[in-house]
Structure formats: C-alpha cells, structure tokens
Design a protein around this motif. Structure first.
Motif, short mmCIF file in Angstrom:
data_model
loop_
_atom_site.label_atom_id
_atom_site.label_comp_id
_atom_site.label_asym_id
_atom_site.label_seq_id
_atom_site.Cartn_x
_atom_site.Cartn_y
_atom_site.Cartn_z
N UNK A 1 12.76 -5.09 54.38
CA UNK A 1 11.62 -4.62 53.58
C UNK A 1 10.16 -5.12 53.99
N UNK A 2 10.09 -6.26 54.37
CA UNK A 2 8.66 -6.96 54.49
C UNK A 2 8.15 -7.18 55.95
N UNK A 3 9.22 -7.37 56.79
CA UNK A 3 8.66 -7.70 58.40
C UNK A 3 7.89 -6.63 58.66
N UNK A 4 7.89 -5.35 58.50
CA UNK A 4 7.12 -4.44 59.06
C UNK A 4 6.21 -3.52 58.10
N UNK A 5 5.83 -4.15 57.08
CA UNK A 5 5.24 -3.52 56.06
C UNK A 5 3.94 -3.44 56.38
N UNK A 6 3.30 -4.49 57.07
CA UNK A 6 1.90 -4.41 57.31
C UNK A 6 1.53 -4.87 58.85
N UNK B 1 7.68 3.90 55.35
CA UNK B 1 6.79 2.76 54.95
C UNK B 1 6.68 3.03 53.51
N UNK B 2 6.35 4.26 52.95
CA UNK B 2 6.43 4.57 51.56
C UNK B 2 7.58 4.33 50.77
N UNK B 3 8.69 4.56 51.37
CA UNK B 3 10.03 4.33 50.61
C UNK B 3 10.17 2.97 50.51
N UNK B 4 9.74 2.00 51.53
CA UNK B 4 9.54 0.30 51.29
C UNK B 4 8.70 0.05 50.18
N UNK B 5 7.56 0.38 50.00
CA UNK B 5 6.50 0.32 49.10
C UNK B 5 7.09 0.71 47.78
N UNK B 6 7.44 1.86 47.66
CA UNK B 6 8.19 2.20 46.40
C UNK B 6 9.01 1.39 45.80
N UNK C 1 -1.96 -11.91 58.72
CA UNK C 1 -2.09 -12.67 57.63
C UNK C 1 -1.11 -12.19 56.55
N UNK C 2 -1.06 -10.77 56.35
CA UNK C 2 0.04 -10.15 55.61
C UNK C 2 1.41 -10.76 55.87
N UNK C 3 1.77 -10.64 57.13
CA UNK C 3 3.04 -10.76 57.50
C UNK C 3 3.51 -12.08 57.34
#
Length: 387
Positions: free
Chosen positions: A34-39, A116-121, A43-45
């Motif tokens: 969920x988080x590794x490739x969200x951004x 990406x949209x699915x992860x954020x949702x 810094x965000x990572x």
C-alpha cells in the motif's frame, strides 16, 4: 495460595513471540503493497517507512510488556491501538489485491493510474474504519435484553450478565464504576460474571475490584474463570473475589432457595484454558454433580464451545462470553472457526438454550466494529407463561 504455575509464565512469552513474527509479516506486506509506491517523493516514502516501523515497534512493546509494566493510560492506548491498526490495514491490503483483479485487463498506464487511485481510496476508508472503531468502543455498553423460557421454573428471575470486562490496561476503576451503576440500576435477582473479568495481576486490579464489589443482587453474584485469569496469579484472584462476597464456581454448583423452597441451581465450570495450563481444568461432571433435578439449572462457562463437551442432558440455560462478538469485523469470521456462535441466544435442543455475551469490556486494541460492549438482562420465564 500458590503463585501462577511456571507454564503460565511460559504462555505470557510464547504468545507474544509467535504474534511478533505474524505482525512483522503483516507490516512488511502492508508497507510493500500500500505505501511503498504511493508517492515518488523520497520524503513521503521515508515518512511511510517510519510510521510503519513505529507501529510495528508499538505492537512489540505492547505484546511483551502488557503483563509486566504499568504504562500511563495514554501511552497504553497508543501501544494497544497499534495492533488494531496493523490488523485492519492487513485486511485492507487483501481487499486491495482483490480489487486489482478488476483492472488487470487495462493497459499498463491505466493500470498504474487506477492502482494508485485504489490504494489512496482504500487507505482513506481504512483510516475512517479505524476512527469509527475507536469511537464505538468508548460508548457505554448496550443493555441487551433476552427472555428464556425455562421448564419447572416457579417464578420469573432477572439475571444480569457481565463478561469479559478485562480489568487492566485501559479498563480501570472509572469504567468499572459505570458498569456497576448500570447493572445495579436493573435491580437484578442474580448477577453472573462469565470470565475474563481480570486481565492483569491482582495488585493492579484492586482499585477496580473495589468498585466491582459494589454489585448488588437479591440472590448473590456468581463468577467463573475465563482464559485470561489463568495468565496471572489465578489463585489469588479467586480468593480475593471470594473475600469480597462473590460466589466463585470452579466446577461447583449451588442452590438458590426462597423460604427453604428450591428455585434454581447455579453451576459453574472452570475454563478450557485449564486443560492447556494443567491446573484448574474444567470438570463438567463435577460441576453438575448433586444438583436438584426437580428444578432448573443454569450453567456458567466462559467459552460457548463447551456445549460439545456436555455429554449428559444439557442444563436449561448456558451463559457464556469469550467471543466479544468478534470485536473487530472481519476478525469475527476467524472466531467462528473456534466457537459455534458469535453472540446472542441460541437454542441447542428442545429444552436448552445458550447465550453468548459480546463482552462488557474489550481486549487488545480499543476498537469495536460490527459489535457493541454489552451488559445483558436475561429474563428467565416459566415456560408456560412465555408467549
């Protein structure tokens, strides 16, 4: 009284060790999925890495220290909530992979956008799910009312059932006082406590137990062991509850009479945890030995699955807890692998009923989703008067 046997001490370390491995795997999967490739931002990572790592560390501290260290309540809240966060985000990860099946037919660029949209949702919805669970567990317990028709019962009886209070950690004197006030306001004939009342060493629970001692009923308070009491100074806990006037039923039964007229048998069996621990094992034959068979019998047991151990004719009603109703959906589905039912009233044969209290308190993460904390009003009614 003897201290808790050595095997109980082993249990307090074995479970955290095994759970730590599971939660390590959970956190690795959650971060990677969920988080590794969200951004693309470093810094965000790094922020997501740090948050995931801190949540894992919090679960470790909670699991290995909750039996031994008294934390300030605010810190214990943060530590305990980390387990719920990990569990819910792991379920969210499974859902993410399920929904990705529906975008596999798209081209690579569109898959990346929708993924990406699915992860954020899913992350946003999961955060709302967690917040709701925290809010829900803070609300006062519901008063769940049930009526059970009982053969050979001479008069109606009102029983108040409290179960799985889990005194210790986040459930202390103030919360127990609230439970006692709600219970006493119902003017019960009988109060029953169906295990996991104490989830800490006796010395840590005494202030809350002083509040619990204020429970009042016409024909007494009756207590049976839950599995969590076996993890502490069990014998001292039993003796203390006897000293404050509770009837502790460890494979025993007692008779309630009015003016020398027998009304009902109350029996209690030790918890199945005793079989694992090697002491205070449940003995169903002994628990029901010598009962007056002309009047009804109520059996108190912590776990509902004891119904499969009752070889003789089942008691008229069996009052249990343990499941917490699953506490956090969809963990309830896993509970059903171990127990016959999650909550509520169930008729197990023509003359016998099983009731499962959802838990007056909670265990582990301070969350409830799909369930409510519960104090049960059980009205026992002579069978021919219930319509």
């Amino acid at each position: 009284m003897e201290d808790t046997p050595h095997i109980a001490q082993m249990q307090t370390y074995l479970f955290p060790f095994l759970a730590s491995i599971i939660f390590l795997i959970f956190h690795l999967i959650i971060y990677r999925s969920l988080f590794a490739h969200l951004s693309d931002s470093k810094i965000t990572k790094n922020i997501f890495k740090i948050l995931t790592f801190l949540n894992f560390i919090a679960t470790l501290i909670y699991m290995f220290s909750r039996h031994h260290i008294l934390f300030p309540q605010w810190l214990f809240f943060i530590l305990s909530i980390s387990i719920g966060i990990a569990f819910i985000f792991f379920i969210a990860t499974i859902l993410y992979y399920f929904f990705t099946l529906f975008i596999l037919f798209l081209d690579k660029n569109k898959r990346k956008i929708y993924s990406l949209l699915l992860k954020k949702t899913i992350i946003v919805l999961t955060l709302f799910y967690i917040i709701y669970g925290i809010y829900n567990v803070q609300t006062p317990p519901i008063l769940q009312k049930v009526s059970i028709p009982i053969s050979n019962l001479k008069i109606p009886l009102k029983i108040i059932q409290l179960s799985d209070i889990h005194i210790g950690g986040l459930i202390g004197q103030k919360r127990v006082k609230q439970f006692v006030q709600i219970a006493n306001a119902q003017n019960p004939d009988i109060i029953v406590l169906t295990g996991d009342i104490i989830d800490t060493n006796l010395n840590n629970a005494k202030n809350a137990l002083k509040e619990l001692a204020n429970l009042k009923s016409k024909f007494g308070i009756y207590y049976v062991l839950g599995n969590h009491e076996y993890l502490y100074d069990t014998n001292n806990i039993i003796q203390y509850l006897k000293n404050i006037g509770f009837n502790t039923l460890i494979n025993q039964n007692t008779l309630i009479s009015i003016d020398n007229d027998p009304i009902i048998n109350i029996a209690g069996v030790a918890d199945l945890m005793g079989n694992r621990m090697g002491y205070l094992q449940p003995d169903f034959k002994k628990a029901l030995e010598g009962i007056d068979k002309k009047i009804p019998t109520i059996l108190l047991s912590h776990q509902p699955k004891i119904i499969k151990y009752l070889k003789e004719k089942s008691p008229d009603a069996i009052l249990t807890g343990h499941t917490h109703g699953g506490q956090i959906f969809p963990f309830s589905l896993a509970v059903l692998l171990e127990q016959p039912y999650l909550m509520g009233l169930h008729q197990i044969n023509s003359n016998s009923f099983l009731y499962i209290n959802q838990g007056t308190g909670f265990w582990g993460p301070p969350m409830r989703i799909g369930t409510h904390s519960e104090i049960t009003i059980i009205n026992l009614v002579p069978k021919n008067t219930l319509h």
